[in-house]
Design a protein around this motif. Structure first.
Motif, short mmCIF file in Angstrom:
data_model
loop_
_atom_site.label_atom_id
_atom_site.label_comp_id
_atom_site.label_asym_id
_atom_site.label_seq_id
_atom_site.Cartn_x
_atom_site.Cartn_y
_atom_site.Cartn_z
N ILE A 41 54.82 27.11 89.55
CA ILE A 41 54.56 25.63 89.61
C ILE A 41 54.91 25.04 88.01
O ILE A 41 54.94 25.88 87.19
N THR A 42 55.25 23.95 88.11
CA THR A 42 55.56 23.34 86.78
C THR A 42 54.57 22.08 86.47
O THR A 42 54.66 21.20 87.73
N ILE A 43 53.95 21.78 85.44
CA ILE A 43 53.22 20.35 85.25
C ILE A 43 54.05 19.72 84.15
O ILE A 43 54.32 20.25 83.00
N SER A 44 54.19 18.55 84.56
CA SER A 44 55.08 17.55 83.54
C SER A 44 54.06 16.90 82.56
O SER A 44 52.94 16.86 83.07
N CYS A 45 54.57 16.56 81.68
CA CYS A 45 53.78 15.56 80.39
C CYS A 45 54.79 14.67 79.91
O CYS A 45 55.50 14.97 79.19
N THR A 46 54.81 13.26 80.35
CA THR A 46 55.48 12.56 79.92
C THR A 46 54.84 11.43 78.78
O THR A 46 53.86 10.95 78.98
N GLY A 47 55.66 11.39 77.63
CA GLY A 47 55.20 10.42 76.80
C GLY A 47 56.55 9.50 76.11
O GLY A 47 57.02 9.28 77.05
N THR A 48 56.56 9.27 74.94
CA THR A 48 57.53 8.51 74.27
C THR A 48 58.31 9.11 73.13
O THR A 48 57.96 10.33 72.83
N SER A 49 59.28 8.54 72.77
CA SER A 49 59.83 8.84 71.48
C SER A 49 59.16 8.88 70.29
O SER A 49 59.25 9.40 69.40
N SER A 50 57.65 8.29 70.35
CA SER A 50 56.88 8.28 69.17
C SER A 50 55.79 9.35 69.31
O SER A 50 55.28 9.79 68.31
N ASP A 51 55.95 10.38 70.32
CA ASP A 51 54.93 11.42 70.41
C ASP A 51 55.81 12.62 70.83
O ASP A 51 56.41 13.13 70.27
N VAL A 52 55.85 12.93 72.22
CA VAL A 52 56.43 14.10 72.74
C VAL A 52 57.78 13.91 72.32
O VAL A 52 58.38 15.23 71.98
N GLY A 53 58.61 13.05 72.61
CA GLY A 53 59.92 13.09 72.15
C GLY A 53 60.36 13.19 70.83
O GLY A 53 61.52 13.57 70.40
N GLY A 54 59.48 12.79 70.07
CA GLY A 54 59.66 12.62 68.49
C GLY A 54 59.41 14.02 67.61
O GLY A 54 59.86 13.98 66.42
#
Lengths: 109, 119
Positions: A18-31
């Motif tokens: 299984i895969t659990i996703s975690c979506t943020g923004t460029s200010s957190d996860v993406g940065g």
């Protein structure tokens, strides 16, 4: 500063992945490559499972793996076992702060 | 083996100040790392409250910053949390944890202590 977005629940049968996703923004996860994942069984303290996106602490099974693409991080659990049933939280660094996801309840069918 | 243990009143009245202490064993706070407080309301998710570096530098959740003070006492190898003007919304299990400032994760956690805000 909003919480990271996780699915409320996921499920799988023993042996599956299984895969659990975690979506943020460029200010957190993406940065930053400072995403971590925690496992929490009922009534227990959280346990670190993944740090810096894809690193496993000593003692954590290699069935757990992490990755990131853009503003979304993912936790994959392969070869599901009954003991994996728990709540999972992602966390990320952002602007001298730490934010968590809302949590995902994993049910092993 | 690093161990952390929270202590403090389990019941606090509305508008008063919540005070908790985290005693650390198996590692000297003054040697490094950063030390944090995280809470979890009943049936809900985790919320970072704030962290303190061994040198005394502090970092707070912007949403709680006006009410939070975290301090460290290296002589007793412990750190503390004060949260002022509490309401029922502050009822939660409060965890202390050891963190890595550079990579922003917590590797050792206390067992947690439930604090209820009620008159």
């Amino acid at each position: 500063q909003s919480a990271l977005t996780q699915p409320a629940s996921v499920s799988g049968s023993p042996g599956q992945s299984i895969t659990i996703s975690c979506t943020g923004t460029s200010s957190d996860v993406g940065g930053y490559n400072y995403v971590s994942w925690y496992q929490q069984h009922p009534g227990k303290a959280p346990k670190l499972m993944i740090y810096e996106v894809s690193n496993r602490p000593s003692g954590v099974s290699n069935r757990f793996s992490g990755s990131k693409s853009g503003n979304t991080a993912s936790l994959t659990i392969s070869g599901l076992q009954a003991e994996d049933e728990a709540d999972y939280y992602c966390s990320s660094y952002t602007s001298s702060s730490t934010i968590f996801g809302g949590g995902t309840k994993l049910t092993v069918l | 083996q690093v161990q952390l243990q929270e202590s403090g009143p389990g019941l606090v009245k509305p508008s008063e100040t919540l005070s908790l202490t985290c005693a650390v064993s198996g590692y000297s706070i003054s040697s490094g790392y950063y030390w944090g407080w995280i809470r979890q309301p009943p049936g809900k998710g985790l919320e970072w409250i704030g962290s303190i570096y061994h040198s005394g530098s502090t970092y707070y959740n912007p949403s709680l910053k006006s009410r939070v003070t975290i301090s460290v006492d290296t002589s007793k190898n412990q750190f503390s949390l004060k949260l002022s003007s509490v309401t029922a919304a502050d009822t939660a299990v409060y965890y202390c944890a050891r963190g890595w400032l550079s990579s922003n994760y917590f590797d050792y956690w206390g067992q947690g202590t439930l604090v209820t805000v009620s008159s």
